[in-house]
Design an enzyme around this catalytic site. Structure first.
Site, short mmCIF file in Angstrom:
data_model
loop_
_atom_site.label_atom_id
_atom_site.label_comp_id
_atom_site.label_asym_id
_atom_site.label_seq_id
_atom_site.Cartn_x
_atom_site.Cartn_y
_atom_site.Cartn_z
N ARG A 47 19.63 -37.59 -49.55
CA ARG A 47 18.72 -38.70 -49.28
C ARG A 47 19.22 -39.96 -49.97
NH1 ARG A 47 17.33 -35.63 -46.07
NH2 ARG A 47 15.24 -34.82 -45.56
N GLU A 112 3.31 -69.59 -56.89
CA GLU A 112 3.39 -69.50 -55.44
C GLU A 112 2.26 -70.24 -54.72
OE1 GLU A 112 5.92 -65.42 -54.73
OE2 GLU A 112 3.80 -65.44 -54.14
N PRO A 130 7.43 -44.56 -49.59
CA PRO A 130 8.01 -43.54 -50.46
C PRO A 130 9.04 -42.64 -49.78
CG PRO A 130 5.78 -42.91 -49.81
CD PRO A 130 6.00 -44.31 -49.32
N GLU A 158 14.64 -70.04 -56.66
CA GLU A 158 14.53 -68.70 -56.09
C GLU A 158 14.50 -68.73 -54.56
OE1 GLU A 158 11.34 -66.50 -57.84
OE2 GLU A 158 12.04 -66.82 -59.90
N GLU A 160 12.38 -70.19 -52.62
CA GLU A 160 11.02 -70.02 -52.09
C GLU A 160 10.56 -71.29 -51.37
OE1 GLU A 160 9.06 -66.86 -55.24
OE2 GLU A 160 8.82 -69.00 -55.63
#
Length: 205
Positions: A47, A112, A130, A158, A160
């Site tokens: 995996r 933000e 998961p 960053e 953004e």
């Protein structure tokens, strides 16, 4: 050398763990065996694991005006499967080493969305994917005053570019039902708020 992890009933035997990529994120390949529900150990399987920092998501909520604050930004993960890969989301950020989820929530709301949170209400924590990622998300609703909130935000260093929206709760819920909020954190937070809004307004007002 193999390692075994798990409870007394269910075990995982890690035969080999290989670091395939190291960058901002990481990718490992694992060879492992795990317990079967019918008993005994299963065959060896391989995996790939996407190794990520844990993250925080917080939906700012104004109990006085009954409004939520959402952010909109480009998301590369939606590029190939969405006609418009600019998504509506809660405020979110990664947890740096030594940081608490709560500290991240307060910091990211300011960076933000230009929002100063007054309190946090923990909703849940969960694994968003998961089957191939070890990321865990800590989800909050944050009390705020939405007056004057809006505009463009984010850290240029960053990359953004964030547009902030203030939406009446009923408007946000309708947008979710219409598919405008189509990421897990948004849907979980808005559905939780729909179930717990009256209690939250009584406590926070």
């Amino acid at each position: 050398m193999s390692d075994a992890v798990g409870s007394d009933e269910l075990q995982v035997e890690i035969v080999e763990r290989e670091a395939c990529f190291r960058g901002f994120y990481a990718l490992d390949r694992l060879r492992l065996r795990h317990s079967l529900f019918r008993g005994g150990m299963g065959p060896e399987i391989s995996r790939e694991l996407f190794v990520r920092h844990d993250a925080v998501c917080v939906l700012p909520y104004d109990p006085q005006r009954d409004c939520v604050v959402a952010i909109e930004q480009f998301r590369v993960g939606a590029l190939d499967k969405s006609a418009r890969p600019w998504l509506l989301e809660p405020v979110a950020g990664l947890i740096d080493k030594g940081e608490s989820p709560e500290a991240v929530a307060y910091r990211e709301a300011q960076e933000e969305a230009g929002v100063t949170l007054q309190a946090l209400w923990p909703v849940t924590s969960y694994y968003p994917s998961p089957g191939g990622s070890d990321e865990r998300v800590y989800l909050f609703v944050g009390r705020c005053d939405s007056q004057g909130v809006g505009g463009l935000h984010g850290l240029a260093e960053e990359g953004e570019d964030i547009r902030v929206h203030v939406m009446a709760f009923d408007q946000a819920l309708a947008a979710m039902q219409a598919g405008r909020f189509d990421n897990a954190a948004s849907i979980i937070a808005l559905q939780w708020l729909a179930l717990n809004r009256e209690q939250l307004r009584q406590v926070w007002r």
